[in-house]
Design an enzyme around this catalytic site. Structure first.
Site, PDB file in Angstrom:
ATOM      1  N   ASP A 202       0.818  -1.215   0.000  1.00  0.00           N
ATOM      2  CA  ASP A 202       0.000   0.000   0.000  1.00  0.00           C
ATOM      3  C   ASP A 202       0.858   1.274   0.000  1.00  0.00           C
ATOM      4  OD1 ASP A 202      -2.785   1.022   0.346  1.00  0.00           O
ATOM      5  OD2 ASP A 202      -1.958   1.888   2.170  1.00  0.00           O
ATOM      6  N   GLU A 265       1.806  -0.566  -4.940  1.00  0.00           N
ATOM      7  CA  GLU A 265       0.778   0.414  -5.263  1.00  0.00           C
ATOM      8  C   GLU A 265       1.460   1.776  -5.193  1.00  0.00           C
ATOM      9  OE1 GLU A 265      -3.219   2.705  -3.959  1.00  0.00           O
ATOM     10  OE2 GLU A 265      -1.552   2.327  -2.619  1.00  0.00           O
TER      11      GLU A 265
HETATM   12  O1  TEU Z   1      -4.435   4.217  -1.521  1.00  0.00           O
HETATM   13  C1  TEU Z   1      -3.420   5.090  -1.826  1.00  0.00           C
HETATM   14  C2  TEU Z   1      -3.834   6.364  -2.412  1.00  0.00           C
HETATM   15  O2  TEU Z   1      -3.147   7.311  -2.174  1.00  0.00           O
HETATM   16  C3  TEU Z   1      -5.064   6.562  -3.231  1.00  0.00           C
HETATM   17  O3  TEU Z   1      -5.462   5.545  -4.005  1.00  0.00           O
HETATM   18  C4  TEU Z   1      -6.154   7.094  -2.351  1.00  0.00           C
HETATM   19  O4  TEU Z   1      -6.955   6.092  -1.843  1.00  0.00           O
HETATM   20  C5  TEU Z   1      -7.037   8.019  -3.089  1.00  0.00           C
HETATM   21  O5  TEU Z   1      -6.306   8.908  -3.779  1.00  0.00           O
HETATM   22  C6  TEU Z   1      -7.933   8.792  -2.150  1.00  0.00           C
HETATM   23  O6  TEU Z   1      -8.474   9.848  -2.810  1.00  0.00           O
HETATM   24  C7  TEU Z   1      -4.194   3.220  -0.590  1.00  0.00           C
HETATM   25  C8  TEU Z   1      -5.403   2.307  -0.466  1.00  0.00           C
HETATM   26  O7  TEU Z   1      -5.601   1.649  -1.682  1.00  0.00           O
HETATM   27  C9  TEU Z   1      -6.567   3.113  -0.022  1.00  0.00           C
HETATM   28  O8  TEU Z   1      -7.742   2.372   0.032  1.00  0.00           O
HETATM   29  C10 TEU Z   1      -6.236   3.673   1.347  1.00  0.00           C
HETATM   30  O9  TEU Z   1      -7.267   4.522   1.766  1.00  0.00           O
HETATM   31  C11 TEU Z   1      -4.929   4.434   1.343  1.00  0.00           C
HETATM   32  O10 TEU Z   1      -3.890   3.734   0.683  1.00  0.00           O
HETATM   33  C12 TEU Z   1      -4.454   4.648   2.758  1.00  0.00           C
HETATM   34  O11 TEU Z   1      -4.034   3.429   3.300  1.00  0.00           O
END
Ligand code: TEU
Length: 541
Positions: A202, A265
């Site tokens: 993540d 990610e």
């Molecule tokens: O997401 C990382 C991230 O920065 C984006 O996808 C974010 O969720 C989005 O821009 C919000 O507007 C990851 C996870 O996939 C996400 O679900 C989490 O909320 C985030 O990290 C925090 O752990």
């Protein structure tokens, strides 16, 4: 599980969002028991692996991306024994399992953060996170914004502030501290020892922060999170050079085991930058968000595919392809619009509603095109049903912190996280047997239920099955793409991969070349027929 050190180079990986896949105990929240009962359906679909979004112990302030214990399952989802049972069954079905590692931040309820609060200013416990004094009594240490809206700092009783790039319940770890590295290597080994095949990591691009935590030089309100608006060379927390050392550490732990893979990610652009993350001693894969963000236009798609194959290929990595996940508007809904809200902002009842038929048509075509590309593809639960976003969810049901931190201005990501429909005529469309559902399902989900599509020629479910079957038969994931330049123009794209010709038509009609029709989004198309707009055909050469 069959040994295959290269499985991640070609795998189709299906994302399970545990809250919304299947609910075994009927409390309205998906769980591992539900997953176990429904695993066979993924075998029938033809996927190679599953990625689980977090199921760890968590206060669920950010739907589980706020972890309070990295080595235990939240009772909402079951127990470690339930997980072992899922893992064993998945492996017996030939499906690999990767899980989510959340190393940028923990929950504020994590014992390490609680200890840091208690231990006070200047203590080694506080060094696990980023605690600082403010610029003055009421001003945070710098101007960094939270991705979810508002400020990235929260002040505590003794006057110090702690950093959280996301919600205030998600304090950022201090990756300059070797104790943090040690802690997470332990977490990786815990799950690798249990038998998981890999991790999706993540916010993999944010772990390391610039020394001294300097102010953002751009207006944070303006650029906030949008990666395309940011200059990475100069950005104090997205894609800092030091993060690559952390990645090498993760990779060396994965290399202690056989056939494991790590996927980043990392919302970083351009693709040449993202490719740095998958150099031979770093991650195996990285989500291709450049591809996800590309609209259904021939020239744009051709370019992003060429760039991806070139950039990832240059470092010896496969490209990945992805259209949907739990953070973005489902792609059949995105593709129903000319303009969609910014990533993460979501669609609410006040926003113009989508042209559902257009979205289905373009969305199915986009998938059929993607699944023929060499490399690894990610699918998000429900997309095999053509499931649209819930675009009229009422404010009172919203859970995404984005909604609360922006006073509802950005409605957030709940619309893509609604429990998926299995049986059209059962309570909660078969998500469970009690009819409870943590987010209400819209009525149109009945039409998209698996039971309404199974065995129905031309249904989206049968389309996905056929695409995955042919993909495997011809080993397209390990193949090589060659554009058929004569058939490529502003309204058509065609490429060959491993004896299969893939034609996508974007406007007007196009005559099909000779050959056996292997798969198509255009139901009832015959090889003598013409391919209509926003349709794709796979033909044996
Ligand atoms: O997401 C990382 C991230 O920065 C984006 O996808 C974010 O969720 C989005 O821009 C919000 O507007 C990851 C996870 O996939 C996400 O679900 C989490 O909320 C985030 O990290 C925090 O752990």
């Amino acid at each position: 599980m069959q040994k295959d050190a290269n499985w991640w180079r070609h795998a189709v990986i299906y994302q399970i969002y545990p809250r919304s896949f299947a609910d075994g105990n009927g409390d309205g929240m998906g769980d591992l028991k539900g997953v176990l009962e429904r695993l066979e359906s993924l075998k029938q679909l033809g996927v190679d692996a599953i990625w689980f979004s977090p199921f760890y112990k968590s206060p669920q302030k950010d739907a589980g991306y706020d972890v309070a214990d990295y080595t235990d399952i939240d009772p909402l989802f079951g127990t470690l024994a339930d997980f072992d049972a899922v893992l064993e069954k998945a492996h017996s079905l030939g499906i690999r399992v990767i899980i989510d590692l959340v190393p940028n931040h923990s929950s504020d309820q994590h014992p390490l953060f609680q200890a840091a609060l208690k231990a006070g200013k200047g203590s080694p416990e506080r060094e696990m996170y980023h605690f600082r004094d403010g610029k003055d009594a009421n001003t945070p240490p710098n101007n960094w914004p939270s991705v979810f809206g508002g400020n990235a700092w929260t002040q505590i009783e003794d006057g110090q502030w702690y950093l959280h790039i996301f919600d205030s319940s998600q304090p950022d770890f201090n990756w300059d501290n070797p104790k943090v590295t040690e802690f997470f290597h332990g977490v990786l080994r815990f799950w690798f020892d249990r038998g998981v095949d890999g991790f999706r990591v993540d916010v993999a691009h944010s772990l390391v922060k610039a020394k001294g935590l300097p102010d953002l030089k751009v207006d944070p309100e303006e650029v906030g999170f949008d990666p395309s608006a940011q200059d990475y060379k100069d950005h104090p927390y997205w894609g800092q050079e030091g993060v690559h050392e952390v990645i090498r550490g993760f990779r060396s732990v994965a290399n202690e085991y056989e056939d494991r893979a790590l996927c980043a990610e990392a919302w970083v652009l351009p693709l040449s930058n993202m490719a740095k993350w998958v150099r031979p001693d770093e991650y195996h894969q990285s989500f291709n968000f450049g591809y996800l963000s590309t609209s259904w236009k021939a020239a744009d798609l051709k370019k992003v595919i060429d760039d991806s194959l070139l950039e990832f290929g240059a470092v010896g990595a496969p490209s990945t392809w992805v259209l949907s996940n739990h953070d973005v508007i489902r792609h059949v809904t995105r593709m129903a619009y000319d303009e969609v809200p910014k990533q993460g902002d979501g669609i609410g009842p006040d926003y113009p509603q989508p042209d559902e038929a257009r979205g289905q048509r373009v969305g199915r075509a986009a998938t059929a095109f993607m699944l023929a590309l060499p490399g690894s593809s990610y699918l998000y639960q429900g997309e095999e049903l053509g499931l649209p976003e819930h675009t009229t969810l009422e404010a009172k049901f919203r859970e995404d912190p984005t909604f609360f931190r922006t006073n509802g201005e950005r409605v957030g990501r709940d619309g893509c996280r609604v429990p998926i429909p299995w049986e059209a005529d059962k309570p909660a469309f078969g998500f469970n047997s009690t009819g409870k559902s943590w987010l209400p399902q819209p009525e149109n989900y009945r039409r998209y239920a698996r039971s309404a599509q199974e065995g129905i020629a031309g249904s989206t479910l049968e389309l996905y099955r056929q695409l995955l079957k042919v993909r495997k038969q011809f080993n397209l994931g390990m193949g090589k793409l060659t554009w058929v330049e004569d058939l490529c123009d502003e309204s058509t794209l065609a490429f060959d991969n491993s004896g299969v010709r893939v034609i996508a038509n974007f406007a007007g009609t196009v005559a099909l070349p000779a050959g056996e029709l292997l798969a198509t989004t255009q139901h009832d198309l015959t090889i003598e027929g013409v391919l209509e707009h926003d349709q794709v055909a796979w033909i044996r050469l």
